[in-house]
Design an enzyme around this catalytic site. Sequence first.
Site, PDB file in Angstrom:
ATOM      1  N   ASN A 108      35.944  85.714  82.439  1.00 37.93           N
ATOM      2  CA  ASN A 108      36.168  85.520  83.867  1.00 37.93           C
ATOM      3  C   ASN A 108      37.360  86.367  84.276  1.00 37.93           C
ATOM      4  OD1 ASN A 108      35.870  84.221  86.465  1.00 37.93           O
ATOM      5  ND2 ASN A 108      37.687  83.006  85.975  1.00 37.93           N
ATOM      6  N   HIS A 110      40.514  86.213  86.981  1.00 38.74           N
ATOM      7  CA  HIS A 110      41.215  85.278  87.871  1.00 38.74           C
ATOM      8  C   HIS A 110      42.293  86.029  88.641  1.00 38.74           C
ATOM      9  CE1 HIS A 110      42.661  81.442  89.327  1.00 38.74           C
ATOM     10  NE2 HIS A 110      43.893  81.830  89.054  1.00 38.74           N
ATOM     11  N   SER A 137      44.007  88.561  85.962  1.00 39.15           N
ATOM     12  CA  SER A 137      43.878  88.306  84.528  1.00 39.15           C
ATOM     13  C   SER A 137      42.406  88.191  84.166  1.00 39.15           C
ATOM     14  CB  SER A 137      44.573  86.999  84.132  1.00 39.15           C
ATOM     15  OG  SER A 137      45.921  86.966  84.532  1.00 39.15           O
ATOM     16  N   ASP A 146      40.672  77.875  83.941  1.00 41.56           N
ATOM     17  CA  ASP A 146      41.614  79.000  83.972  1.00 41.56           C
ATOM     18  C   ASP A 146      42.627  78.947  82.831  1.00 41.56           C
ATOM     19  OD1 ASP A 146      40.376  79.877  86.311  1.00 41.56           O
ATOM     20  OD2 ASP A 146      41.754  78.785  87.602  1.00 41.56           O
TER      21      ASP A 146
END
Length: 213
Positions: A108, A110, A137, A146
């Site tokens: 992912n 972020h 990130s 996260d």
Amino acid sequence: MSVCRVLVLISGNGSNLQAIIDHAQPKASFEVVGVISNKTDAYGLVRAREADINCTCVIATPGENRAAYDDRLRAAIDSYQPDLLVLAGFMRILSDDLVTAYQGRMINVHPSLLPKFTGLNTHQRAIDAGEQEHGASVHFVIPQLDAGPVILQAKVPVFEDDSAELLAERVHEQEHAIYPLVVKWFADNRLKMVNNQAYLDGEPLGTGGYAND
């Protein structure tokens, strides 16, 4: 070496999807084999179709709980037989069971310098906190939101007269640079997650390395 099968999950504009598509050239080590959206009007679906990439929409039904939705989502994911799942603005919190099923091959991006500013509204929160630097990130996804091991970060300055919109534009530009790079690392078998730690070329990665240092 076989080409890495990349599946991208989106909910909206799909600008990170576009950056990844642009880097998936004929001689690349990865191919975007599909795009899944939880919204039928996501512009990222237009981007995918223009690139002749198969698309699937998995829409939540009224009253459907997260586990039931994620069962349908998992079936859609598995139909593409992906090697890597890329979350690119997919605006749903995934169940622990689904994340665990793909742990180590789900990433992912972020919009903050994790571990700072997990969750939403990161740009305004960075401004309100008086931060001088902000950024993006890319991390492996684990059940905790996260909190997965960080792979690569990129920094941008925060100016005194910044708005959240202006700051977001600079962060997005960095996302478009670092996300395809991380996908390539994974496709080239350079990147792995072992014992909740990200490794590149056999060396552990920490949050101290930045793409634009």
